[in-house]
Scaffold this motif. Structure first.
Motif, PDB file in Angstrom:
ATOM      1  N   GLY A  34       0.704  -1.093   0.038  1.00 34.01           N
ATOM      2  CA  GLY A  34       0.044   0.266  -0.056  1.00 34.01           C
ATOM      3  C   GLY A  34       0.916   1.278   0.035  1.00 34.01           C
ATOM      4  N   LYS A  35       1.331   1.729  -1.216  1.00 34.93           N
ATOM      5  CA  LYS A  35       1.791   2.816  -1.348  1.00 34.93           C
ATOM      6  C   LYS A  35       1.149   4.057  -2.029  1.00 34.93           C
ATOM      7  CE  LYS A  35       5.668   1.460  -3.019  1.00 34.93           C
ATOM      8  NZ  LYS A  35       7.122   1.111  -3.617  1.00 34.93           N
ATOM      9  N   THR A  36       1.483   5.075  -1.911  1.00 37.19           N
ATOM     10  CA  THR A  36       0.831   6.095  -2.744  1.00 37.19           C
ATOM     11  C   THR A  36       1.409   6.025  -4.309  1.00 37.19           C
ATOM     12  OG1 THR A  36       0.427   7.727  -0.941  1.00 37.19           O
ATOM     13  CG2 THR A  36       0.684   8.784  -3.298  1.00 37.19           C
ATOM     14  N   ILE A  37       0.584   6.182  -5.131  1.00 38.69           N
ATOM     15  CA  ILE A  37       1.012   5.986  -6.393  1.00 38.69           C
ATOM     16  C   ILE A  37       2.084   7.533  -6.856  1.00 38.69           C
ATOM     17  CG2 ILE A  37       0.098   5.826  -8.955  1.00 38.69           C
ATOM     18  CD1 ILE A  37      -1.746   3.890  -8.132  1.00 38.69           C
ATOM     19  N   ASP A  38       2.882   7.483  -7.305  1.00 38.25           N
ATOM     20  CA  ASP A  38       3.582   8.608  -7.629  1.00 38.25           C
ATOM     21  C   ASP A  38       4.381   8.522  -9.110  1.00 38.25           C
ATOM     22  OD1 ASP A  38       5.307  10.708  -7.656  1.00 38.25           O
ATOM     23  OD2 ASP A  38       6.247  10.634  -5.659  1.00 38.25           O
ATOM     24  N   PHE A  39       3.701   9.238 -10.127  1.00 40.34           N
ATOM     25  CA  PHE A  39       4.474   8.845 -11.290  1.00 40.34           C
ATOM     26  C   PHE A  39       5.854   9.574 -11.480  1.00 40.34           C
ATOM     27  CE2 PHE A  39      -0.232   8.907 -12.150  1.00 40.34           C
ATOM     28  CZ  PHE A  39      -0.160   7.738 -12.705  1.00 40.34           C
ATOM     29  N   ARG A  40       6.259  10.465 -10.543  1.00 35.84           N
ATOM     30  CA  ARG A  40       7.614  11.014 -10.407  1.00 35.84           C
ATOM     31  C   ARG A  40       8.487  10.019  -9.926  1.00 35.84           C
ATOM     32  NH1 ARG A  40       4.655  15.270  -9.092  1.00 35.84           N
ATOM     33  NH2 ARG A  40       4.927  17.455 -10.061  1.00 35.84           N
ATOM     34  N   ARG A  41       8.048   9.229  -8.759  1.00 33.59           N
ATOM     35  CA  ARG A  41       9.100   7.985  -8.208  1.00 33.59           C
ATOM     36  C   ARG A  41       9.161   7.017  -9.350  1.00 33.59           C
ATOM     37  NH1 ARG A  41       7.394   3.556  -6.156  1.00 33.59           N
ATOM     38  NH2 ARG A  41       5.179   4.229  -5.807  1.00 33.59           N
ATOM     39  N   LEU A  42       7.922   6.760 -10.147  1.00 34.30           N
ATOM     40  CA  LEU A  42       8.292   5.727 -11.337  1.00 34.30           C
ATOM     41  C   LEU A  42       9.114   6.046 -12.280  1.00 34.30           C
ATOM     42  CD1 LEU A  42       4.548   4.419 -11.797  1.00 34.30           C
ATOM     43  CD2 LEU A  42       6.356   3.368 -10.980  1.00 34.30           C
TER      44      LEU A  42
END
Length: 416
Positions: free
Chosen positions: A243-251
């Protein structure tokens, strides 16, 4: 030929059909549930291997049965969810018949009720509940021709990275499915491109409370104060990896190339909208809005929850945002597979009744259709944003069961 007769026939033995069965049982309404495959089949075979529930175990369940072997704040894997519904159906003694396909429902002529044609023979029912859920027919835009030389699958057919041909992968879709599949492929060592459009990106959790809790206390399940435009965009939240916040920058930092909306295809080249920065900025705005509302709620109610300053940190824009790719040569990028994580559409072709708009979508109010005796359950936004979730469909089913009881009383009335 003798035709079986029943008061209410439920089509589908997933979460919605089982919830409906429980409430009809409690109301004393004779009914049966027909399921063309197995109980909770979509949880078994309709998704990828690593899928987990979208909410924690304490929340994504029915009121009368807990997960006895899953920690409350963990996200149950799909096979455990399927077993949960098997256990629940057994607990309520639901009259489920598996391996029976409903082929057609049509209104009787000159008498009440419906003739239901099934793979096991005809049944007459006074009422029919379509509890087939929101994930019926995979939907994706036919942008890349089938003979273009690339493997193309819908996210519902994806199981794991091993099934895909060697090479890079293009994932199209910025919701929970697209983000989850992208991260799994990236971790497996694949080169991944992810095309996203507009999306709603909330925090997975904040100040030691999961987002489903914030949805409840902030009134967002009922959408009383929610901006209506958020209803129709990808919902970017999942229980993947604990359960992690979806973060497109992290991807992007981890090597995924984030792209704008996929618009077209010509001669091996995908054209992309110049909307990536704007879409991510709107996702950030929605994310920060939840944090603001959560902080205000904590302060207003004097709740002792620890501060989480790191949640407010938005990382720098990656190069794929500041210098977006607008043309992607699939061959040059080494892309062999395209995964369309673009959702589903309805298929109610078996319902030959007057219960649909011209575009084929159900015509209903809170699941009560325009065709007397026909009901819908488990659809997105049936009553609110919880309707297609495990938690929400149980309460929607209770409302429909109450309506069925009222209608039965009208029919049974005889003037003295």
């Amino acid at each position: 030929m003798t035709i079986e007769k029943i008061d209410t026939l439920i089509v589908g033995a997933g979460q919605s059909g089982i919830a409906m069965s429980e409430h009809l049982r409690d109301c004393g309404v004779p009914h049966i549930v027909l399921e063309r495959k197995r109980v909770a089949e979509q949880w078994r075979s309709g998704r990828w291997d690593s899928l987990v529930a979208n909410g924690p175990a304490w929340h994504d369940r029915f009121p009368h049965l807990e997960f006895d072997d899953v920690p409350p704040d963990s996200f149950p894997p799909k096979e455990r969810v399927a077993r949960y519904f098997e256990d629940y159906a057994r607990m309520i003694n639901a009259p489920i018949r598996t391996g029976v396909e409903v082929q057609r429902v049509q209104r009787n002529e000159g008498r009440p009720g419906f003739l239901v044609t099934t793979s096991e023979g005809p049944i007459e029912a006074q009422r029919v509940v379509a509890a087939t859920g929101p994930f019926q027919v995979p939907h994706y835009p036919h942008i890349v021709p089938a003979d273009a030389g690339f493997d193309q699958i819908h996210s519902s057919a994806y199981k794991n990275p091993v099934q895909l041909a060697d090479g890079a992968v293009l994932v199209v879709g910025g919701g929970a499915s697209g983000a989850q599949i992208t991260e799994e492929l990236q971790r497996a060592g694949r080169t991944v491109y992810l095309s996203i459009g507009e999306h709603y990106r909330p925090p997975r959790s904040y100040r030691q409370r999961d987002y489903v809790w914030w949805l409840g206390v902030l009134g967002k399940w009922d959408e009383i104060k929610t901006d209506a435009k958020k209803k129709h965009v990808a919902f970017a939240v999942s229980g993947y990896d604990g359960g992690k916040t979806i973060d497109f920058r992290r991807l992007a930092e981890n090597g995924v190339t984030i792209l704008g909306l996929t618009q077209g295809y010509e001669n091996g080249v995908i054209s992309l909208a110049d909307d990536l920065a704007a879409n991510i900025a709107e996702g950030d705005r929605a994310y920060l809005e939840v944090l603001h509302e959560a902080d205000a709620y904590v302060e207003r109610n004097g709740i002792d929850l620890p501060l989480e300053p790191e949640a407010w940190e938005i990382g720098p824009d990656p190069a794929c945002m500041t210098d977006p790719v607008l043309k992607l040569d699939l061959v040059a990028a080494g892309i062999k597979t395209i995964i369309w994580a673009t959702g589903f559409k309805f298929d109610f072709s078996w319902l030959d009744v007057n219960a649909f708009h011209e575009d084929g979508t159900p015509y209903h109010k809170r699941g009560i259709s325009s065709e007397t005796g026909i009901y819908f359950l488990g659809l997105p936004e049936l009553t609110n944003r919880a309707s297609s979730f495990i938690y929400g469909c149980w309460y929607d089913a209770k409302y429909i069961a109450t309506h069925i009881v009222v209608q039965r009383n009208y029919v049974a009335y005889e003037k003295e």
